[in-house]
Design an enzyme around this catalytic site. Structure first.
Site, PDB file in Angstrom:
ATOM      1  N   HIS A  37      -1.571 -37.896 114.883  1.00  0.00           N
ATOM      2  CA  HIS A  37      -2.095 -38.852 113.894  1.00  0.00           C
ATOM      3  C   HIS A  37      -0.943 -39.612 113.227  1.00  0.00           C
ATOM      4  O   HIS A  37      -1.031 -40.820 112.988  1.00  0.00           O
ATOM      5  CB  HIS A  37      -2.883 -38.128 112.801  1.00  0.00           C
ATOM      6  CG  HIS A  37      -4.118 -37.430 113.284  1.00  0.00           C
ATOM      7  ND1 HIS A  37      -4.198 -36.070 113.411  1.00  0.00           N
ATOM      8  CD2 HIS A  37      -5.319 -37.917 113.673  1.00  0.00           C
ATOM      9  CE1 HIS A  37      -5.400 -35.738 113.849  1.00  0.00           C
ATOM     10  NE2 HIS A  37      -6.102 -36.830 114.029  1.00  0.00           N
ATOM     11  N   GLN A 153     -12.978 -41.879 124.594  1.00  0.00           N
ATOM     12  CA  GLN A 153     -13.404 -42.465 123.317  1.00  0.00           C
ATOM     13  C   GLN A 153     -12.887 -43.899 123.173  1.00  0.00           C
ATOM     14  O   GLN A 153     -13.619 -44.786 122.737  1.00  0.00           O
ATOM     15  CB  GLN A 153     -12.891 -41.594 122.170  1.00  0.00           C
ATOM     16  CG  GLN A 153     -13.089 -42.195 120.798  1.00  0.00           C
ATOM     17  CD  GLN A 153     -12.782 -41.208 119.688  1.00  0.00           C
ATOM     18  OE1 GLN A 153     -13.650 -40.440 119.306  1.00  0.00           O
ATOM     19  NE2 GLN A 153     -11.583 -41.230 119.149  1.00  0.00           N
TER      20      GLN A 153
HETATM   21  O1  PAF Z   1     -11.078 -39.258 117.212  1.00  0.00           O
HETATM   22  C1  PAF Z   1     -11.566 -38.861 116.141  1.00  0.00           C
HETATM   23  O2  PAF Z   1     -10.941 -38.173 115.357  1.00  0.00           O
HETATM   24  C2  PAF Z   1     -12.993 -39.258 115.789  1.00  0.00           C
HETATM   25  O3  PAF Z   1     -13.807 -39.268 116.909  1.00  0.00           O
HETATM   26  C3  PAF Z   1     -13.082 -40.588 115.027  1.00  0.00           C
HETATM   27  C4  PAF Z   1     -12.621 -41.763 115.873  1.00  0.00           C
HETATM   28  C5  PAF Z   1     -12.231 -40.512 113.775  1.00  0.00           C
HETATM   29  C6  PAF Z   1     -14.524 -40.858 114.614  1.00  0.00           C
HETATM   30  O4  PAF Z   1     -15.018 -39.839 113.793  1.00  0.00           O
END
Ligand code: PAF
Length: 280
Positions: A37, A153
């Site tokens: 992150h 995603q």
């Molecule tokens: O990747 C994640 O942590 C989640 O899927 C997100 C994009 C924050 C959506 O809740």
């Protein structure tokens, strides 16, 4: 660093920024932040005047309630990390703030959202699209940053952005790995030290499979057999797919980019780990 909890507060603060002509980067997260992150936030801080990080454990994307209960919650430590990264704003709303009513919207982008995670976690990507579309609506970012760790995603979100013709640049950021090769994930904290060592075999075997010089199906079988042979690891699926549409490929020439996506159960609980490798 400002921490806001309501949509009205967030919008008012961002309005002030926009009046000054400032660009806005959004990093959506569910908290339990780690170096992966931090790399997204660092990049956003470099590329935008203002970086907003959302911390929201989105219930609609969890089809397994136990998985939601187990998910680590570390808001204070998260905020300390974000402050160090230079983020200007954290948006940490309650579930009631985001979903005063149940969200009944349906998003459908097959095959991107129906294969692999979409098939094994029904409703997962619908929940992701629900929350990400809401965050895009609240923040109206110029750019939004997502880790390639969740490769599928990103493909689904890119389809959604194209569908709605939103003027938001989706910025995919490379997977951050531990020294052992294990992809950084909030779920890694649920692994014991021994399980972490086991989990490192996943990327080792994926990396080896790049150099095999074999057909798609032979490469597929190699990866599954090698991982399943390790006690404590069990492949749920391994799919070799078109890197954009995520449709299965039969040969390496079937698509411009080809990616192998894997989900493996690791350890006693067991913990579900995902990873991928780019073949071309
Ligand atoms: O990747 C994640 O942590 C989640 O899927 C997100 C994009 C924050 C959506 O809740």
């Amino acid at each position: 660093m400002l921490i806001v909890h309501t949509i009205a507060d967030l919008k008012a603060r961002l309005n002030d920024e926009r009046v000054q002509g400032h660009s806005v980067g959004l990093v959506p997260t569910m908290g339990a932040l780690h170096a992966g992150h931090a790399s997204l936030v660092n990049r956003s801080v470099k590329e935008n005047d203002v970086t907003v990080v959302s911390i929201f454990l989105n219930p609609t994307q969890f089809n397994d309630k136990k998985d939601l209960e187990r998910y680590p919650r570390t808001l204070e430590a998260d905020c300390r990390l974000l402050e160090q990264c230079g983020a200007q704003m954290v948006f940490a709303p309650s579930v009631e703030e985001v979903y005063p009513e149940p969200d009944t919207r349906v998003f459908s982008y097959p095959p991107t959202d129906s294969v692999m995670e979409g098939a094994f976690r029904p409703g997962h990507f619908n929940g992701v699209c629900q929350i990400v579309s809401k965050l895009f609506d609240y923040v109206e970012p110029d750019r939004a940053y997502f880790g390639e760790k969740d490769y599928q995603q990103i493909c689904v979100i890119q389809r959604m952005v194209e569908d709605f013709k939103w003027n938001i640049e989706i910025v995919p950021c490379p997977v951050i790995r531990e020294e052992s090769g294990l992809a950084r994930s909030s779920r890694n904290t649920l692994l014991s030290d021994d399980e972490r060592l086991l989990a490192a075999h996943i990327y080792r075997i994926l990396s080896e499979s790049k150099n095999l010089d074999q057909s798609v199906s032979e490469t597929h079988d190699y990866v599954v057999e090698q991982i399943d042979a390790i006690e404590g690891l069990k492949v749920q699926y391994f799919s070799i797919v078109d890197g954009k549409t995520l449709a299965d490929v039969g040969s390496w020439d079937d698509a411009e980019s080809v990616v192998g996506c894997i989900t493996v159960y690791c350890g006693a609980v067991p913990i579900r780990l995902i990873d991928h490798i780019r073949y071309k």
